[in-house]
Write a protein that holds these residues in place. Structure first.
Motif, PDB file in Angstrom:
ATOM      1  N   GLY A  56       6.751   3.492  -0.603  1.00 44.41           N
ATOM      2  CA  GLY A  56       7.812   4.365  -0.109  1.00 44.41           C
ATOM      3  C   GLY A  56       8.194   4.033   1.318  1.00 44.41           C
ATOM      4  O   GLY A  56       9.377   3.975   1.671  1.00 44.41           O
ATOM      5  N   ALA A  57       7.183   3.801   2.142  1.00 41.44           N
ATOM      6  CA  ALA A  57       7.451   3.449   3.536  1.00 41.44           C
ATOM      7  C   ALA A  57       8.135   2.092   3.623  1.00 41.44           C
ATOM      8  O   ALA A  57       9.052   1.880   4.424  1.00 41.44           O
ATOM      9  CB  ALA A  57       6.148   3.438   4.331  1.00 41.44           C
ATOM     10  N   TYR A  58       7.677   1.160   2.782  1.00 40.69           N
ATOM     11  CA  TYR A  58       8.301  -0.167   2.780  1.00 40.69           C
ATOM     12  C   TYR A  58       9.764  -0.065   2.349  1.00 40.69           C
ATOM     13  O   TYR A  58      10.645  -0.717   2.915  1.00 40.69           O
ATOM     14  CB  TYR A  58       7.534  -1.085   1.827  1.00 40.69           C
ATOM     15  CG  TYR A  58       8.016  -2.514   1.845  1.00 40.69           C
ATOM     16  CD1 TYR A  58       7.491  -3.438   2.744  1.00 40.69           C
ATOM     17  CD2 TYR A  58       9.005  -2.945   0.976  1.00 40.69           C
ATOM     18  CE1 TYR A  58       7.933  -4.745   2.777  1.00 40.69           C
ATOM     19  CE2 TYR A  58       9.463  -4.257   0.998  1.00 40.69           C
ATOM     20  CZ  TYR A  58       8.917  -5.149   1.893  1.00 40.69           C
ATOM     21  OH  TYR A  58       9.366  -6.442   1.921  1.00 40.69           O
ATOM     22  N   ASP A  65       0.827  -1.205   0.000  1.00 37.50           N
ATOM     23  CA  ASP A  65       0.000   0.000   0.000  1.00 37.50           C
ATOM     24  C   ASP A  65       0.862   1.256   0.000  1.00 37.50           C
ATOM     25  O   ASP A  65       0.500   2.261  -0.590  1.00 37.50           O
ATOM     26  CB  ASP A  65      -0.903   0.014   1.246  1.00 37.50           C
ATOM     27  CG  ASP A  65      -1.935  -1.090   1.212  1.00 37.50           C
ATOM     28  OD1 ASP A  65      -2.327  -1.471   0.091  1.00 37.50           O
ATOM     29  OD2 ASP A  65      -2.326  -1.570   2.283  1.00 37.50           O
ATOM     30  N   ARG A  66       1.964   1.177   0.699  1.00 38.61           N
ATOM     31  CA  ARG A  66       2.845   2.342   0.820  1.00 38.61           C
ATOM     32  C   ARG A  66       4.268   1.908   0.465  1.00 38.61           C
ATOM     33  O   ARG A  66       5.090   1.648   1.353  1.00 38.61           O
ATOM     34  CB  ARG A  66       2.797   2.898   2.243  1.00 38.61           C
ATOM     35  CG  ARG A  66       1.408   3.401   2.642  1.00 38.61           C
ATOM     36  CD  ARG A  66       1.286   3.519   4.134  1.00 38.61           C
ATOM     37  NE  ARG A  66       2.279   4.443   4.689  1.00 38.61           N
ATOM     38  CZ  ARG A  66       2.712   4.389   5.937  1.00 38.61           C
ATOM     39  NH1 ARG A  66       2.284   3.453   6.734  1.00 38.61           N
ATOM     40  NH2 ARG A  66       3.593   5.259   6.381  1.00 38.61           N
ATOM     41  N   GLU A 121       5.931   7.769  12.684  1.00 36.67           N
ATOM     42  CA  GLU A 121       6.415   7.038  11.511  1.00 36.67           C
ATOM     43  C   GLU A 121       7.742   6.344  11.801  1.00 36.67           C
ATOM     44  O   GLU A 121       8.031   5.281  11.259  1.00 36.67           O
ATOM     45  CB  GLU A 121       6.540   7.989  10.317  1.00 36.67           C
ATOM     46  CG  GLU A 121       5.195   8.454   9.797  1.00 36.67           C
ATOM     47  CD  GLU A 121       5.325   9.280   8.520  1.00 36.67           C
ATOM     48  OE1 GLU A 121       6.145   8.937   7.665  1.00 36.67           O
ATOM     49  OE2 GLU A 121       4.615  10.289   8.407  1.00 36.67           O
TER      50      GLU A 121
END
Lengths: 178, 588
Positions: A80-82, A77-78, A150
């Motif tokens: 970039g975060a992964y 889903d994310r 985060e």
């Protein structure tokens, strides 16, 4: 079973059962991943370089992280975060492995040092003395400007733990950076 | 922002630009610079460029180094800058002092503290507290001498680090006795009771407690038990009794009255005066007296028995308080001998009291100390000093000096399964509390698998077990989930593959059900399942027997679906043992 890895539109190789990766280059296309790569690659390189203190290791880590993101692209889903979490985790392994390497290889295979002003040398050495989780918190807070929530997601801990790690990390840096 | 923070903001970016100047990954070209501030239009790396190919040569060297370590058994392991090599220890020498928050090696051994935000209710003593699975519920409470009671409450969510207030019941009685069971908070006041559902915010009045005035309550696996007194006649001395809430009939069912009152008055008095909370061991409700002996009610047999007081190696036991740990019923005991009073720890293991090496705990008097259990760890909150963290398994302990919780009396402490949330209380004999309403959270050391830790943490766990020359590590640990459900992994096998330079879960045996504290065993497990060969899989489905339904298992997570729990739970537990073995059976 062949395990094909693609990075930014390019099938880059396969991983056999032993985990060794034999790279080949095959053109392909993947626009969204390419956009992510364009947007994040240097930022991730810099993040990894600051965390590991090594540009060479940073390149390895970031390449692996992008490969991991691409492999799981449909499930993320994310991304970039992964990607960021993958880089942080990859750097952790590098730092740990380096501890063993340095003891048993007596400094062989060390990369060429980057020329740095004295205050940055002092900073890099001070940061390297931090416990890895403290280091991640300090770097993500003050270099990446991530909020504690985060950072907690990256580390897999509570926001309160992030504050605790930051408190201890800053205390040590105050002593080191006099 | 402090000076060090300003310097970090500026210099970390400058350092990053020096280390990674103008070329992106492996291109060695002239692409513009990207950083977190300015975004990037850097070019992608060229996968044909040999400079960015993986470096098998380096990997081979690392593998060789690891092989050397494995063969020689040298106790060195991966670590970061301030490398901490842990060893499996027996009893540690006591009297260590850590700063707040604990730092360096102390943090590794005794965990860390961190403040939590200010609560929306004023600080107080004796607030009743419970863990819902997602929130710490705090309700009512009083002044330290119980002369004034509060009638409000709040809930703290550790995940979001936020508070919310909770509704006030219509009847408005504070209710200083409570327990959290199933999904509800049960509050007792005089001869009545109410329950609160935190998910709906609704209070429900329950029937009278069958003549029993509750002085304490425990959440067993399948029922709520109130403990208190019943009186037969106006001038008669109260008798100790229990009552179970029958969910089917929505009524309280009183158990037999304890009849051997004469010699056990101190035990009963301790409970009646709310000095001691009753304890659920997994099969019995224990009421412990300050004089050093206790009474236990077996909920299955419906009988009472006495638990004899432990006899110290020297001196006389003069006071004690009891708590459940992973090892069983444990006492913090004050002993008076010729050298003066000392504080020690003793655990009931298999019907025998076993004294620990934890003397002398720096506690002035046990009667004002709050002892909170976190499995293998105890958090002691005391009015005359900073909190003490005790490793109940080894007897080692540490004082967190200068903490915001120093000099606190009457605080509430709740173990969430992964951390201890401490809130409330009042400052008494020493200065040190800035604002008790802020509270704090204690996180155990990394020996306990922390929430969200990944497989690498499990590898660390194996490594700290000094199993470099073994092919497998069997790590046994226990965990207690909220809602009164005991659940745990009886054994988790971590295997090492030298070819991949990595560790992975190879199997896990998952059991759950009532945990018998007296024998430290899982009694009649409700779950009993084995998962084998979970090779490098981040999320697994653990097959278990049909009666139990399905259970999810993340890297370190469990979902007791048949208990109606909606969320995934982290499986956090204290490691009870580590064994290095050359081969394992499926399921350990």
């Amino acid at each position: 079973m062949r395990n094909i890895l693609q990075v930014w539109g390019i099938v880059v190789g396969e991983m056999d059962s032993s985990g060794y990766r034999q790279w080949t280059a095959v053109p392909a296309s993947d626009g969204e991943f390419g956009n992510l790569f364009d947007r994040e690659q240097v930022a991730m390189l810099r993040l990894a370089a600051v965390l590991t203190g090594s540009v060479g290791d940073a390149e390895d880590v970031v390449q692996d992280a992008f490969a991991a993101v691409h492999q799981r692209w449909e499930d993320l889903d994310r991304p970039g975060a992964y990607l960021r979490t993958s880089v942080v985790n990859g750097c952790r392994m590098v730092v740990r492995h380096r501890g063993v390497e340095s003891r048993h290889l007596n400094g062989r295979d060390a990369e060429v040092a980057v020329e740095l002003p004295s205050h940055l040398v002092e900073l890099r050495e001070a940061v390297s003395k931090l416990d890895y989780r403290q280091r991640v918190v300090v770097v993500l807070r003050y270099f990446v400007d991530l909020p504690d929530k985060e950072i907690a997601e990256v580390l897999g801990c509570r926001p309160s733990t992030v504050r605790s790690l930051a408190h201890r990390g800053l205390a040590l840096l105050r002593k080191e950076l006099t | 922002m402090t000076a060090i923070e300003e310097r970090l903001r500026a210099d970390l970016r400058e350092l990053a630009r020096h280390m990674v100047p103008d070329q992106p990954l492996g291109s060695h070209g002239s692409s513009p610079v990207a950083d977190p501030d300015d975004g990037s239009n850097a070019r992608p790396f060229d996968l044909h460029d040999p400079s960015i190919q993986r470096r098998p040569g380096r990997r081979v060297l690392v593998a060789f180094a690891l092989l050397v370590i494995g063969v020689s058994g040298i106790g060195i392991w991966w670590a970061s800058g301030d490398d901490v090599t842990q060893t499996a220890t027996s009893a540690q020498s006591p009297t260590t002092t850590a700063e707040f928050p604990a730092s360096g090696g102390e943090a590794e051994r005794f965990g860390t503290w961190a403040p939590i935000p200010e609560a929306p209710i004023v600080s107080r003593s004796h607030a009743v507290a419970g863990w819902t699975g997602s929130e710490v519920l705090l309700w009512a409470g009083s002044s330290l001498d119980r002369s004034f009671a509060y009638t409000d409450g709040a809930a703290y969510d550790p995940l979001t680090d936020t508070w919310r207030t909770i509704p006030v019941p219509g009847w408005g009685h504070p209710g200083l006795v409570s327990t959290f069971a199933g999904s509800r908070l049960y509050v007792f006041a005089k001869g009545g009771a109410s329950s609160f559902d935190p998910s709906t915010g609704v209070w429900t009045d329950l029937p009278p407690t069958d003549g029993l005035v509750a002085s304490g309550a425990v959440a067993a696996v399948d029922a709520v038990w109130a403990v208190g007194s019943v009186s037969f006649g106006q001038d008669a001395r109260p008798n100790l009794a229990v009552a179970r809430f029958d969910e089917a009939t929505q009524h309280w069912v009183r158990g037999p009255v304890f009849e051997g009152l004469a010699g056990d008055a101190p035990v009963v008095d301790a409970l009646m005066s709310l000095e001691r909370d009753p304890i659920w061991t997994g099969s019995e409700v224990v009421v412990w007296g300050s004089a050093g002996s206790g009474l236990a009610y077996d909920t299955g047999k419906e009988t009472w028995r006495r638990i004899p007081a432990p006899v110290p190696p020297s001196g006389v036991l003069v006071d004690s308080t009891a708590v459940m740990t992973s090892a069983g019923l444990t006492l913090i005991a004050e002993i008076d001998d010729s050298g003066g009073p000392t504080m020690s720890m003793v655990t009931l293991v298999g019907g025998t009291w076993v004294w620990s090496d934890a003397d002398d705990l720096p506690i002035g008097s046990i009667d004002r100390v709050k002892v909170a259990s976190a499995g293998d760890w105890l958090v002691l909150l005391r009015p005359d000093g900073a909190p003490i963290i005790v490793n109940a398994a080894t007897g080692s302990w540490s004082v967190a000096v200068d903490g915001p919780l120093a000099g606190l009396e009457g605080a509430s402490a709740v173990w969430t399964g992964s951390e201890m949330v401490v809130w409330g209380g009042v400052a008494t004999s020493i200065a040190g509390i800035e604002d008790p309403s802020t509270g704090a959270v204690w996180t155990p050391p990394t020996d306990v698998i922390a929430a969200g830790e990944d497989q690498a943490a499990a590898s660390d766990m194996a490594r700290t077990g000094r199993c470099e020359d073994a092919s497998h590590v069997v790590a046994t640990f226990t965990a207690r989930l909220p809602q009164g459900v005991s659940l745990g992994v009886s054994s988790m096998v971590l295997s090492r593959d030298p070819g991949l330079e990595s560790w992975y879960f190879s199997s896990a045996r998952v059991i759950g059900g009532p945990f018998d504290g007296s024998t430290a065993t899982w009694a009649q497990p409700a779950f009993d399942g084995v998962h084998v060969d979970a090779y490098n899989t981040p999320n697994l489905a653990v097959p278990i027997n049909e009666a139990a339904g399905s259970m999810g298992f993340g890297t370190n997570s469990l979902r007791p679906a048949n208990y109606g729990v909606d969320d995934w739970f982290q499986l956090d537990g204290a490691i009870a043992s580590r064994d290095c073995v050359s081969a394992v059976q499926p399921g350990g």
